[in-house]
Write an enzyme that holds these catalytic residues in place. Structure first.
Site, PDB file in Angstrom:
ATOM      1  N   LYS A 110     -10.045  11.357 -14.178  1.00  0.00           N
ATOM      2  CA  LYS A 110     -10.803  10.126 -13.928  1.00  0.00           C
ATOM      3  C   LYS A 110     -12.240  10.473 -13.555  1.00  0.00           C
ATOM      4  O   LYS A 110     -13.185   9.805 -13.977  1.00  0.00           O
ATOM      5  CB  LYS A 110     -10.141   9.307 -12.818  1.00  0.00           C
ATOM      6  CG  LYS A 110      -8.789   8.764 -13.266  1.00  0.00           C
ATOM      7  CD  LYS A 110      -8.527   7.372 -12.721  1.00  0.00           C
ATOM      8  CE  LYS A 110      -7.391   6.721 -13.472  1.00  0.00           C
ATOM      9  NZ  LYS A 110      -6.124   6.738 -12.763  1.00  0.00           N
ATOM     10  N   LYS A 189      -2.852   6.810 -28.001  1.00  0.00           N
ATOM     11  CA  LYS A 189      -1.753   6.420 -27.113  1.00  0.00           C
ATOM     12  C   LYS A 189      -1.907   4.938 -26.756  1.00  0.00           C
ATOM     13  O   LYS A 189      -3.017   4.502 -26.411  1.00  0.00           O
ATOM     14  CB  LYS A 189      -1.831   7.269 -25.835  1.00  0.00           C
ATOM     15  CG  LYS A 189      -0.908   6.810 -24.720  1.00  0.00           C
ATOM     16  CD  LYS A 189      -1.268   7.504 -23.403  1.00  0.00           C
ATOM     17  CE  LYS A 189      -0.343   7.133 -22.300  1.00  0.00           C
ATOM     18  NZ  LYS A 189      -0.606   6.172 -21.331  1.00  0.00           N
ATOM     19  N   LYS A 192      -3.133   0.186 -21.682  1.00  0.00           N
ATOM     20  CA  LYS A 192      -3.893  -0.994 -21.253  1.00  0.00           C
ATOM     21  C   LYS A 192      -5.384  -0.679 -21.262  1.00  0.00           C
ATOM     22  O   LYS A 192      -6.211  -1.533 -21.563  1.00  0.00           O
ATOM     23  CB  LYS A 192      -3.502  -1.392 -19.840  1.00  0.00           C
ATOM     24  CG  LYS A 192      -2.139  -2.009 -19.730  1.00  0.00           C
ATOM     25  CD  LYS A 192      -1.707  -2.039 -18.263  1.00  0.00           C
ATOM     26  CE  LYS A 192      -0.311  -1.528 -18.078  1.00  0.00           C
ATOM     27  NZ  LYS A 192      -0.119  -0.657 -16.940  1.00  0.00           N
TER      28      LYS A 192
END
Ligand code: ADP
Ligand code: TRP
Length: 321
Positions: A110, A189, A192
């Site tokens: 991240k 992949k 969301k």
């Protein structure tokens, strides 16, 4: 066996979540003592809009119940309704080395994506360890992306037990490998965060449209095609019977088949697969009070277990004596 898993309410659940995680969770109910929860504290690490946290939490609850969560047998709750877990997070934080968290790849990824990390994101695995340890979980079914978090949990439990005596049960991971990563409509992949999902309960017309737009290569109709390189085929594998899948395999390889044909059938099969659950999902949408009751009942059962473990941990470290 005590089985526990959590899912973040970070958006509408998609068929990748279902085939990659939820289906296995629901199957484990028959044989095990299952504890499943909606990880709303974890979702806060990305600072979502308050209405989204609340809306997605109820959405995830309705999805699980509609898809077959056994509300009598399985304990199902919202993480934040069991605040004991945050106190345990603190006790665990005090035996967690900084280096252990700095090595977590989900955190590093991240940061590498440019997200400016808050302390919650850094401490995320400690909260997850508390989730697992407070319920004396023995088996934690998760996707491969979560394996490291279970290892961190074991490491924290070992340090705590080593310092203060045998307070926690050592959990095992159970990596769900029955399906490979489910591809999204763009071939990456399904996630969301990529906006490439097919929602489990999105309107049927929208599911059809998305499936018809799945990215494929440009091999002409008459030429043979490689099913193993095709996103449509990867999804067919999840919903077609073995016999039918074999037929599609030959159609691909022998040529004369257009991708449109395979997509049309895929849309039918996906819709057929989830259709029996749609009615239940619609009923729940009209009966939110019932959904809230299920979560409240689950929280009560969860708190009874969590309170005991927390008390053991408090005593062990020298609090409340
Ligand atoms: P998302 O990437 O959509 O945000 P999450 O990270 O919240 O999904 O994943 C929730 C669960 O669903 C995890 O156990 C994860 O392993 C599983 N999962 C998510 N996307 C996929 C996928 N495309 N294929 C298989 N499993 C998936
Ligand atoms: N981090 C998990 C995920 O993103 C969700 C989660 C939170 C969880 N607490 C947990 C999973 C405890 C298993 C056990 O998928």
């Amino acid at each position: 066996m005590r089985v526990l898993s959590g899912i973040q309410p970070s958006g509408k659940l998609h068929i990748g979540n279902y085939f990659g995680a939820m289906r296995q969770h629901l199957q484990l109910q028959a044989e095990h003592n299952c504890f499943f929860f909606i990880a709303d504290y974890h979702a806060l690490t990305s600072n979502p809009a308050p209405d989204e946290v609340a809306g997605h939490t109820l959405g995830v609850a309705m999805d699980y119940i509609a898809l077959g969560l056994d509300t009598e047998k399985t304990v199902f709750w919202r993480q934040s309704d069991v605040p004991e877990v945050t106190e345990l997070t603190w006790l665990l934080s005090c035996v967690t080395p900084m280096g252990l968290l700095q090595r977590c790849t989900s955190y590093k990824d991240k940061v590498a994506q440019g997200i400016s990390p808050n302390h919650g994101l850094f401490a995320y695995p400690v909260l997850q360890a508390a989730d697992i340890l407070i319920f004396d979980s023995e088996l934690v079914p998760v996707g491969a992306d979560q394996k490291q978090h279970i290892e961190v949990t074991r490491d924290i439990a070992a340090r705590f037990n080593n310092n203060y005596g045998e307070v926690f049960t050592m959990p095992k991971d159970h990596i769900i490998e029955s399906v490979a990563v489910v591809p999204g409509v763009d071939g990456r992949k399904m996630s969301k965060s990529y906006g490439n999902t097919i929602g489990i309960f999105e309107p049927e017309t929208s599911v059809k449209k998305k499936i018809m737009k799945i990215v494929t290569d440009s091999v002409p109709v008459e030429e043979p095609k490689d099913p193993d390189k095709c996103n449509v085929f990867a999804l067919l594998k999840l919903v077609a019977s073995p016999d039918e899948l074999g037929e599609w395999d030959s159609k691909y390889r022998s040529g004369g088949m257009g991708y449109g044909q395979a997509k049309k059938r895929l849309a039918e099969l996906v819709l057929d697969y989830f259709r029996p659950y749609r009615q239940k999902r619609d009923e729940l949408e009209g009966n939110i009070d019932y959904v809230r009751e299920v979560l409240a009942g689950g929280a009560e059962r969860a708190r009874a277990v969590a309170g005991k473990t927390l008390e053991r941990a408090r005593q062990a470290v020298g609090l409340r004596r």
